[in-house]
Design an enzyme around this catalytic site. Structure first.
Site, PDB file in Angstrom:
ATOM      1  N   HIS A   1       0.842  -1.200   0.000  1.00  0.00           N
ATOM      2  CA  HIS A   1       0.000   0.000   0.000  1.00  0.00           C
ATOM      3  C   HIS A   1       0.879   1.254   0.000  1.00  0.00           C
ATOM      4  O   HIS A   1       2.001   1.230   0.536  1.00  0.00           O
ATOM      5  CB  HIS A   1      -0.898   0.019   1.244  1.00  0.00           C
ATOM      6  CG  HIS A   1      -2.064  -0.928   1.163  1.00  0.00           C
ATOM      7  ND1 HIS A   1      -3.152  -0.833   1.992  1.00  0.00           N
ATOM      8  CD2 HIS A   1      -2.301  -1.971   0.340  1.00  0.00           C
ATOM      9  CE1 HIS A   1      -4.021  -1.784   1.688  1.00  0.00           C
ATOM     10  NE2 HIS A   1      -3.513  -2.496   0.687  1.00  0.00           N
TER      11      HIS A   1
ATOM     12  N   GLU B   1       0.785   3.963   1.711  1.00  0.00           N
ATOM     13  CA  GLU B   1       1.169   4.496   3.020  1.00  0.00           C
ATOM     14  C   GLU B   1       2.329   3.703   3.634  1.00  0.00           C
ATOM     15  O   GLU B   1       3.255   4.281   4.193  1.00  0.00           O
ATOM     16  CB  GLU B   1      -0.016   4.440   4.002  1.00  0.00           C
ATOM     17  CG  GLU B   1      -1.239   5.223   3.573  1.00  0.00           C
ATOM     18  CD  GLU B   1      -2.252   4.362   2.820  1.00  0.00           C
ATOM     19  OE1 GLU B   1      -1.843   3.596   1.928  1.00  0.00           O
ATOM     20  OE2 GLU B   1      -3.450   4.469   3.121  1.00  0.00           O
TER      21      GLU B   1
ATOM     22  N   CYS C   1      -6.601   2.264   5.196  1.00  0.00           N
ATOM     23  CA  CYS C   1      -7.268   1.025   5.617  1.00  0.00           C
ATOM     24  C   CYS C   1      -6.850   0.673   7.056  1.00  0.00           C
ATOM     25  O   CYS C   1      -6.062   1.383   7.668  1.00  0.00           O
ATOM     26  CB  CYS C   1      -6.875  -0.111   4.670  1.00  0.00           C
ATOM     27  SG  CYS C   1      -5.161  -0.643   4.860  1.00  0.00           S
TER      28      CYS C   1
HETATM   29 ZN   LIG Z   1      -3.695   0.449   3.431  1.00  0.00          ZN
END
Ligand SMILES: [Zn+2]
Length: 162
Positions: free
Chosen positions: A54, A56, A84
């Site tokens: 991801h 981030e 998330c």
């Molecule tokens: Zn994530």
């Protein structure tokens, strides 16, 4: 004139466009420290075949390397889509001060949509949240991506049925 937050979000959007170019869900992220970008990341989950890829997490990894510390105190993360549960967890763990979000994700977001992991009083760290920065730009990018994906799938189905 763009505000400081909008300026950094523009940079996150640029990262999201890199994901888009790879056929990935367009999500981008930058981390700023003392007014400067110290790390960038974009979603590479499909190309890397990795749940952990991801935007981030990739930016957190790079920021820690740059800071020479797992603690990212004093840092602000700019991310085009609400993080998330995995990324929100990592944000709390990394002690990032502030997260600036483009658009929210009602289906998976954990910065207020489903849960608000960033601001649980029970954890030892809470994160300041700013929402809706360049919201329209961030959400349009995602809408376009999913629209194209649906069209692509439809075309493939039509091909199969020929
Ligand atoms: Zn994530």
């Amino acid at each position: 004139m763009l505000t400081k937050d909008e300026k950094f979000m523009k940079e996150a959007v640029k990262q999201a466009k890199k994901a888009y170019a790879l056929g990935e869900v367009p999500i981008g992220c930058v981390i700023a420290y003392e007014g400067k970008i110290i790390a960038r990341g974009y979603n590479r989950r499909t190309v890397d075949k990795n749940t952990l890829a991801h935007a981030e997490l990739s930016a957190i990894k790079k920021a820690s390397k740059k800071m020479g510390d797992w603690r990212l105190e004093g840092c602000t993360m700019y991310v085009t889509l609400e993080p998330c549960q995995m990324c929100s967890g990592a944000i709390v763990q990394s002690r990032i001060d502030r997260v600036v979000i483009g658009c929210m994700n009602p289906k998976a977001g954990c910065a207020g949509s489903i849960l608000n992991l960033l601001q649980m009083a029970q954890f030892n760290h809470q994160v300041e949240i700013e929402k809706g920065i360049l919201e329209e730009e961030c959400s349009q990018m995602l809408k376009l991506f999913f629209k194209e994906l649906r069209q692509k799938k439809k075309r493939e189905k039509e091909q199969e049925n020929k």
